[in-house]
Write an enzyme that holds these catalytic residues in place. Structure first.
Site, mmCIF file in Angstrom:
data_model
loop_
_atom_site.group_PDB
_atom_site.id
_atom_site.type_symbol
_atom_site.label_atom_id
_atom_site.label_comp_id
_atom_site.label_asym_id
_atom_site.label_seq_id
_atom_site.Cartn_x
_atom_site.Cartn_y
_atom_site.Cartn_z
ATOM 1 N N ASP A 159 0.878 -1.057 -0.092
ATOM 2 C CA ASP A 159 0.021 0.014 -0.106
ATOM 3 C C ASP A 159 0.780 1.354 0.082
ATOM 4 O O ASP A 159 2.215 1.110 0.092
ATOM 5 C CB ASP A 159 -1.094 -0.158 1.159
ATOM 6 C CG ASP A 159 -0.359 -0.504 2.450
ATOM 7 O OD1 ASP A 159 0.767 -0.558 2.481
ATOM 8 O OD2 ASP A 159 -1.274 -1.109 3.351
ATOM 9 N N HIS A 190 -7.389 -4.846 10.182
ATOM 10 C CA HIS A 190 -6.999 -4.806 8.759
ATOM 11 C C HIS A 190 -5.787 -5.460 8.265
ATOM 12 O O HIS A 190 -4.861 -5.494 9.120
ATOM 13 C CB HIS A 190 -7.038 -3.267 8.481
ATOM 14 C CG HIS A 190 -5.837 -2.561 8.824
ATOM 15 N ND1 HIS A 190 -5.891 -1.219 9.152
ATOM 16 C CD2 HIS A 190 -4.563 -2.804 8.825
ATOM 17 C CE1 HIS A 190 -4.738 -0.592 9.525
ATOM 18 N NE2 HIS A 190 -3.959 -1.663 9.345
ATOM 19 N N GLU A 207 -9.906 -2.156 5.501
ATOM 20 C CA GLU A 207 -10.363 -1.628 6.548
ATOM 21 C C GLU A 207 -11.591 -2.738 6.814
ATOM 22 O O GLU A 207 -12.263 -2.978 5.827
ATOM 23 C CB GLU A 207 -10.662 -0.485 6.703
ATOM 24 C CG GLU A 207 -9.542 0.541 6.403
ATOM 25 C CD GLU A 207 -8.578 0.820 8.005
ATOM 26 O OE1 GLU A 207 -8.686 -0.052 8.611
ATOM 27 O OE2 GLU A 207 -7.953 1.874 8.023
ATOM 28 N N ASN A 227 -7.736 -3.198 14.485
ATOM 29 C CA ASN A 227 -8.920 -3.371 14.088
ATOM 30 C C ASN A 227 -9.073 -4.506 13.198
ATOM 31 O O ASN A 227 -10.246 -4.728 12.544
ATOM 32 C CB ASN A 227 -9.614 -2.231 13.450
ATOM 33 C CG ASN A 227 -9.025 -1.923 12.134
ATOM 34 O OD1 ASN A 227 -8.019 -2.386 11.567
ATOM 35 N ND2 ASN A 227 -9.367 -0.727 11.467
HETATM 36 C C1 F6R Z 1 1.315 -1.577 6.062
HETATM 37 C C2 F6R Z 1 -0.099 -2.302 6.163
HETATM 38 C C3 F6R Z 1 -0.700 -2.248 7.495
HETATM 39 C C4 F6R Z 1 0.033 -2.562 8.597
HETATM 40 C C5 F6R Z 1 -0.851 -2.594 9.990
HETATM 41 C C6 F6R Z 1 0.000 -2.881 11.269
HETATM 42 O O1 F6R Z 1 1.614 -1.687 4.805
HETATM 43 O O2 F6R Z 1 -0.398 -3.051 5.312
HETATM 44 O O3 F6R Z 1 -1.673 -3.342 7.269
HETATM 45 O O4 F6R Z 1 0.655 -3.756 8.397
HETATM 46 O O5 F6R Z 1 -1.438 -1.234 10.046
HETATM 47 O O6 F6R Z 1 0.784 -1.704 11.484
HETATM 48 P P1 F6R Z 1 1.914 -1.822 12.511
HETATM 49 O O7 F6R Z 1 3.090 -2.909 12.192
HETATM 50 O O8 F6R Z 1 2.477 -0.360 12.544
HETATM 51 O O9 F6R Z 1 1.284 -2.101 14.035
#
Ligand code: F6R
Length: 249
Positions: free
Chosen positions: A72, A143, A148, A141
């Site tokens: 992303d 995702h 999301e 959450n």
């Molecule tokens: C980032 C992504 C998100 C993160 C998720 C966890 O490229 O795809 O899904 O993996 O938000 O983020 P952290 O590791 O910061 O807790």
């Protein structure tokens, strides 16, 4: 530890997890040097990326034939913006393992047209032969990528509106100023993720215990996008003890 769908390994702490997974990925690369890797940003994989850099510096990991696709990117953000996921990856992985720019595929947050950019990315993944190993983190959450929780999930790469909680957890990339975190992003879809041949999800820290518990034991629901991983035949989940708290037997 394993249950009927997902293979789960619990490590004492983040450091052990990162070292073990880095060794494993380096061994995979030694066996099959040309791999298409799907990569995640965020706090979770940083130690892993640094460990891979250390292995590369010791001559124990060879990324010269690797092709990468990140999950992303923020919409409206250029790859040169220090808050971009591209800049994050340059800092934490690409420079450290000496991946050449032509090996790197990234969604362009500054593309003129979001739909065309998403279609370009899906076509690029297909023409690279698909993703061999998809690395994932998980949002509190549930995702994955920027898919999301919602009534419906997009199958393909798409433009997405970010939840406020997701913007807050990305504020550090924008000097802690949540108002500067873009409201939208481009993200690989659930179908793009589930088409990967193998998936490795990492979760660390107690804030992830609840969504990990739901991912492993709960129903498959768009309210917890990560629960769709239960449909995939080859998923490994790497946890530290804090993130495993809800599933520990
Ligand atoms: C980032 C992504 C998100 C993160 C998720 C966890 O490229 O795809 O899904 O993996 O938000 O983020 P952290 O590791 O910061 O807790």
């Amino acid at each position: 530890m394993s249950d009927s769908y997902l293979t789960i390994t619990v490590f004492r702490d983040e450091r052990e997890l990162a070292k073990s997974l880095a060794d494993r990925l380096a061994a995979d690369l030694a066996r099959q040097p040309r791999q298409v890797l799907g990569l995640a940003t965020g706090r979770t994989p940083v130690r892993l990326y640094h460990e891979l850099g250390t292995l590369r510096a010791k001559g124990r990991a060879d990324f010269s034939h690797v092709v990468t696709f990140n999950l992303d990117e923020f919409w409206g953000v250029s790859p040169r913006d220090p808050g971009s996921y591209r800049a994050f990856m340059d800092e934490h992985l690409f420079r450290r393992v000496e991946i050449r720019p032509e090996q790197i595929n990234f969604l362009r947050g500054d593309a003129p047209d979001a739909d065309q950019e998403c279609a370009r990315y899906d076509a690029a993944i297909a023409s690279a032969g698909g993703i061999d190993i998809q690395l994932l983190g998980i949002g509190t959450n549930g995702h994955i990528g920027f898919n999301e929780p919602a009534r419906e999930l997009a199958a393909r790469t798409h433009r997405v509106r970010l939840k406020e909680s997701t913007r807050r957890s990305n504020a550090a990339l924008f000097d802690g100023d949540v108002s500067r975190v873009p409201a939208e992003a481009l993200s690989m879809g659930m179908g793009s993720i589930l088409r990967a041949r193998h998936i490795v999800l990492i979760a660390t820290g107690k804030s992830k215990a609840r969504c990990v518990q739901q991912l492993v034991n709960g129903p498959i629901t768009t309210k917890l996008p990560a629960s769709f991983l239960q449909l995939h035949a080859s998923v490994e989940i790497f946890l530290d003890t804090a993130a495993a708290a809800g599933i520990a037997s």
